[in-house]
Design a protein around this motif. Structure first.
Motif, PDB file in Angstrom:
ATOM      1  N   SER A  99      -5.686   2.517   5.232  1.00 22.75           N
ATOM      2  CA  SER A  99      -5.299   1.401   4.175  1.00 22.75           C
ATOM      3  C   SER A  99      -5.130   2.498   2.565  1.00 22.75           C
ATOM      4  O   SER A  99      -6.462   2.299   2.135  1.00 22.75           O
ATOM      5  CB  SER A  99      -4.791   0.100   3.755  1.00 22.75           C
ATOM      6  N   GLU A 138      -3.838   1.793  -1.789  1.00 20.31           N
ATOM      7  CA  GLU A 138      -3.511   0.946  -2.687  1.00 20.31           C
ATOM      8  C   GLU A 138      -3.093   1.662  -3.542  1.00 20.31           C
ATOM      9  O   GLU A 138      -3.356   3.020  -3.642  1.00 20.31           O
ATOM     10  CB  GLU A 138      -4.168   0.351  -3.332  1.00 20.31           C
ATOM     11  N   SER A 188      -7.249   3.286  11.573  1.00 19.68           N
ATOM     12  CA  SER A 188      -6.319   2.816  10.862  1.00 19.68           C
ATOM     13  C   SER A 188      -6.879   3.168   9.287  1.00 19.68           C
ATOM     14  O   SER A 188      -7.779   2.393   8.955  1.00 19.68           O
ATOM     15  CB  SER A 188      -6.170   1.383  11.399  1.00 19.68           C
ATOM     16  N   GLU A 191      -0.434   4.042   4.926  1.00 19.44           N
ATOM     17  CA  GLU A 191      -0.823   3.534   5.435  1.00 19.44           C
ATOM     18  C   GLU A 191      -1.155   4.291   7.121  1.00 19.44           C
ATOM     19  O   GLU A 191       0.400   4.996   7.341  1.00 19.44           O
ATOM     20  CB  GLU A 191       0.618   2.552   6.092  1.00 19.44           C
ATOM     21  N   SER A 221       0.805  -0.751   0.254  1.00 22.67           N
ATOM     22  CA  SER A 221      -0.016   0.026   0.007  1.00 22.67           C
ATOM     23  C   SER A 221       0.484   1.417   0.363  1.00 22.67           C
ATOM     24  O   SER A 221       1.714   1.392   0.162  1.00 22.67           O
ATOM     25  CB  SER A 221      -1.101   0.062   1.061  1.00 22.67           C
ATOM     26  N   GLN A 224      -2.091   4.043  11.373  1.00 27.30           N
ATOM     27  CA  GLN A 224      -2.157   3.013  12.026  1.00 27.30           C
ATOM     28  C   GLN A 224      -2.476   3.244  13.249  1.00 27.30           C
ATOM     29  O   GLN A 224      -1.777   4.299  13.807  1.00 27.30           O
ATOM     30  CB  GLN A 224      -0.440   1.945  11.734  1.00 27.30           C
TER      31      GLN A 224
END
Lengths: 335, 292, 285
Positions: free
Chosen positions: B29, B31, B27, B5, B2, B7
């Motif tokens: 993510s 692509e 969180s 990100e 990815s 987190q």
């Protein structure tokens, strides 16, 4: 500002000037004290006095005197100084460059200090520097130019004599300057040692004049910068990865200057008014110093000429402020 | 692999001895080349996520915990200067309100070319040429004239096009669009939206699209994250979201959508009961993580 | 309003206000007692002991604590009598400016409309002239002397009061008790005097202190350039003018009156700012 707008402003200045001339003329006629009585030697006969009156046109009706005076004014004839017995116009012309150089240098110092202080105050995010800037600005503003002048004379002229405290140039110095613009001429001729000598004389009075304006404008500019910093286009610039210093200089400063120029213009007229006092304090041979002498001597033609000169300078300053305002603010340029 | 990100990101606003959680262990993510919709009501913390990525958090907001990784690198561990090198070049922003996002005393050309000269190191003349090309690319008519115009001479839609051109100018890997159509007229919204979509496809950029409008999400997003009170309630694909929403709140949001294909469908606002339930959950989460 | 005063913090706790007023009060005491406390007649010349230095410099004469001027006059006595002139001008000029400016400000702020625009415009024009230049021209017209200095300062500086009082009056007239006064049948002037003016007192006191500071400086300037009292009179500005001539031989003749002006002006500013801090309700919110 378009050329048309500029010419309009210029035309608008004419009635102002006419009003000033009217006020000046009639104000000076109601002044108590007879200037002719002051200049006649004791034991002068009635006929002598009458002759002098006729010579200066003081025997005619007041309206006639005004018309004559105004007509002469248009030909650059401001009359003859009673105390100095010289042509007023050429007297002013000879002394004016000294005042202009002082006012110019002082303005440059004020602008430089304002920019340095307010940018530093807005750039640093710690507690110390912004507060120091505030403290410096309020002190500069709180103490009037007269007292700054006195402080400088005592500290830097007497206690620690770094600078000369009177005059414009060392009278024993040989120089071959042809114009009355000593500083500008010496700079153009690249005679830097002479320029330095002139600057040493100019610096203390120029800073004394500059400080009150510096204080008040710095305070406004700093607040204005802080306000501008909250705008969305600044956030946008930050999101595009420009550094804080770059954004402050390129994005924020010009916007922040817009509300500041108007106040700066008023302060600039005050600075110019302050030359009268500061020139006296530093025995500087400009028109301000001459104005005080003229008032004390009740030299009517000279006073009138000087007030008109100051009025013209104020009008020019306001015109310049208008110009810079529309240069800074593109929304003002059209319409 | 990815591109972005986020987190367990936790952000707290500390003000006068009180502290307020702005983000609660978020969180996300993203692509490469995909569009992630970040959806929520106002105050849900969508813009805070964007600000955290763009290093624009308010002075008093502190990141307590968590990590933001861009291209495998931790953004939070970079120096200010290193981070600035990424901003505008690899990560760009399309702001919410085009009316106030352009500097009123600078020309459109300056806005565009300063980014190019700064990030790509090209000459001013070259930057000007590219800027005109960019304006042309975002479908602005007469770019030669617009480049020397000031923002007050352009309409809202034009300004947003300029800002889109600015965002895409250095071919960034990630674009954050913070409700880019909310401030515009309804008629203009559609065109601006399709322009963003077109540019995104052309450059194969990843797009983080912040919105409160699920209709927009349905049109352009691949992934969707639903946020409420600084929490991510659901993170799924756009298809999945509309077919089988996983969270009651998501369902409630879908029910609240006006549907042009079903004009008779009643528009139901999110119920008070559900909101109270969510708020109670938030308090529980806060208490559970109080000592972290 | 009587109950509003209850919320003000004690003025005794404000260090700036207390120090400032102590200094101002001592200047007033010195000015009033000038005849009794000055060691010499301020006009008495002693040409043998001219330009004597003050007590902290070598070769001083203990009879002249702060030294003497070029005509051998005692500097301490001249400075003490100078305080008298400075404070007289300060009180009278600030009072004149205050009365003129407050009346205009109340009228403009209370009645609004064309009279408000007229007065506001007048204030704008007035304030765009450089004060020093204007005062010199005015004194040139009025003739030299204390009365013209007072009149000149009042005529120039009424705008400072007018601007603030106008703005405050505008705020006050929207308050409930003003509406209540109107409902009770009070007329405009009565409302102004009974309801609005008392609430403006703290602001007025602040402005008055600041204006006194300005007046002290302007008086010094005018006597420095020779447009106030005759050069014999012990004005601070006159002393500075004399000191300026001998500044390389006897710097103290200039230093001492300058310090007097600086101290008094700073103290007056501290008083003004202190009153603002303590009594301005806006700052306590």
């Amino acid at each position: 500002m378009s050329l048309k707008q500029f010419l309009q402003r210029l035309l608008l200045a004419l009635p102002t000037l006419f009003g000033v001339s009217l006020v000046v003329f009639f104000l000076m006629r109601v002044v108590p004290g007879d200037p002719i009585a002051m200049m006649t030697p004791p034991g002068a006969t009635e006929a002598d006095v009458a002759q002098l009156r006729a010579l200066y046109g003081l025997d005619k009706p007041i309206i006639t005197q005004y018309v004559i005076w105004l007509g002469a004014l248009f030909q650059g004839d401001l009359g003859t100084s009673i105390s100095l017995r010289q042509d007023v116009f050429s007297l002013i012309l000879e002394r004016m460059p000294a005042t202009l150089e002082l006012a110019f240098l002082s303005t440059m110092i004020a602008i430089a200090l304002c920019l340095i202080l307010s940018l530093a105050g807005a750039y640093f995010r710690d507690r110390i520097i912004p507060r120091a800037v505030d403290a410096i600005a309020s002190t500069a503003q709180a103490v009037p130019d007269f007292l700054w002048g006195l402080i400088f004379i005592l500290l830097l002229g007497v206690a620690w004599p770094l600078f000369p405290i009177s005059g414009r140039i060392n009278p024993r110095l040989d120089h071959d300057l042809v114009s009355q613009f000593y500083l500008f001429e010496s700079l153009i001729k690249l005679d830097f040692s002479l320029a330095l000598e002139l600057l040493r004389h100019l610096l203390l009075p120029a800073i004394a004049l500059a400080l009150p304006m510096t204080g008040i404008v710095t305070r406004l500019l700093k607040v204005s910068l802080e306000e501008t910093w909250k705008q969305d286009y600044i956030t946008m610039a930050r999101a595009r990865g420009f550094s804080r210093w770059y954004i402050l200089r390129k994005e924020a400063l010009r916007n922040a200057l817009i509300p500041t120029v108007t106040l700066g213009g008023v302060q600039l007229t005050f600075l110019l008014g302050g030359t009268v006092l500061i020139e006296k304090l530093f025995s500087y041979p400009g028109i301000g110093n001459m104005a005080i002498g003229a008032v004390i001597q009740r030299d009517l033609p000279l006073i009138q000429g000087l007030i008109l000169t100051f009025a013209v300078m104020f009008i020019v300053i306001n015109l310049l402020i208008d110009l810079s305002y529309s240069w800074l603010n593109p929304r003002m340029r059209h319409g | 692999m990815s591109l972005l990100e986020v987190q367990d990101l936790r952000v707290t606003l500390r003000q006068h001895s009180t502290s307020t959680r702005l983000l609660r262990d978020v969180s996300l993510s993203m692509e490469y080349g995909k569009v992630l919709g970040l959806v929520g009501e106002s105050g849900a913390g969508k813009s805070m996520v964007a600000k955290a990525i763009l290093d624009l958090l308010p002075k008093k907001a502190v990141i307590d915990k968590g990590e933001i990784k861009f291209n495998q690198n931790s953004l939070l561990r970079l120096s200010v200067a290193e981070r600035r090198k990424l901003l505008g070049k690899d990560i760009a922003l399309i702001p919410q309100d085009p009316m106030v996002s352009l500097n009123p005393v600078r020309t459109i050309g300056t806005h565009l070319s300063e980014g190019l000269t700064h990030h790509l190191g090209i000459t001013k003349a070259e930057a000007r040429k590219q800027s005109i090309a960019l304006l042309d690319e975002v479908l602005i008519r007469d770019p030669e004239r617009v480049i020397d115009a000031f923002s007050h001479e352009l309409s809202g839609g034009m300004r947003q096009r300029v800002l889109i051109a600015m965002a895409f100018s250095c071919s960034p890997k990630l674009i954050i669009a913070d409700e880019p159509t909310t401030a515009l007229d309804v008629t203009v919204q559609k065109r601006v939206l399709s322009l963003i979509r077109m540019m995104q496809r052309k450059q194969n950029t990843s797009l983080l699209f912040i919105t409160h409008d699920l209709g927009v999400v349905a049109k352009i997003c691949d992934q969707v994250a639903i946020m409420y009170e600084g929490r991510v309630l659901e993170n799924t694909t756009a298809k999945q979201l509309f077919h089988s929403p996983g969270h009651d709140y998501t369902r409630a949001l879908i029910d609240a959508m006006p549907r042009f294909d079903q004009p008779d469908k009643p528009i139901l606002p999110v119920s008070r009961k559900l909101k109270e339930q969510l708020q109670a959950e938030t308090r529980e989460v806060d208490q559970a993580t109080y000592n972290d | 309003m009587a109950d509003a005063t209850a919320h003000y913090p004690s003025p005794w706790r404000d260090a700036g206000l207390v120090t400032g007023s102590l200094i101002v009060i001592s200047f007033f005491a010195i000015a009033i007692l000038a005849h009794w406390i000055s060691p010499h007649d301020p006009l008495e010349q002693d040409l043998i002991s001219n330009l004597l230095p003050p007590f902290w410099v070598d070769q001083h004469d203990p009879a002249f604590l702060l030294g003497t001027d070029s005509l051998g006059r005692d500097l301490l006595s001249r400075v003490i009598h100078g305080a008298r002139i400075a404070l007289t001008v300060a009180v009278l000029a600030a009072g004149f400016a205050a009365v003129l400016g407050t009346v205009m400000g109340l009228i403009a702020g209370f009645y609004g409309g064309w009279i408000d625009s007229f007065i506001s415009r007048l204030v704008d024009i007035w304030m765009s002239f450089p004060a020093v230049l204007l005062s010199i021209v005015l004194v040139a017209v009025l003739g030299t002397g204390l009365h013209s200095v007072v009149i000149a300062i009042g005529i120039i500086d009424w705008t400072r009061f007018c601007r603030v009082i106008r703005a405050e009056t505008k705020v006050q007239r929207e308050q409930d008790y003003v509406a209540a006064g109107r409902a009770l049948g009070l007329t405009g002037p009565a409302i102004i005097l009974k309801e609005i003016l008392p609430n403006l007192l703290p602001v007025l006191m602040t402005l008055f202190c600041l204006e006194m500071g300005i007046a002290v400086v302007v008086e010094a300037i005018l006597s420095f350039v020779g447009l106030s009292l005759s050069s014999d009179a012990p004005t601070w500005g006159g002393l500075i003018e004399e000191g300026r001539q001998y500044v390389h031989e006897a710097w103290w003749v200039m230093l001492i009156p300058m310090l007097c002006i600086l101290t008094l002006v700073i103290a007056l500013n501290a008083c003004g700012e202190g009153i603002r801090r303590v009594y301005d309700p806006v700052m306590h919110k």
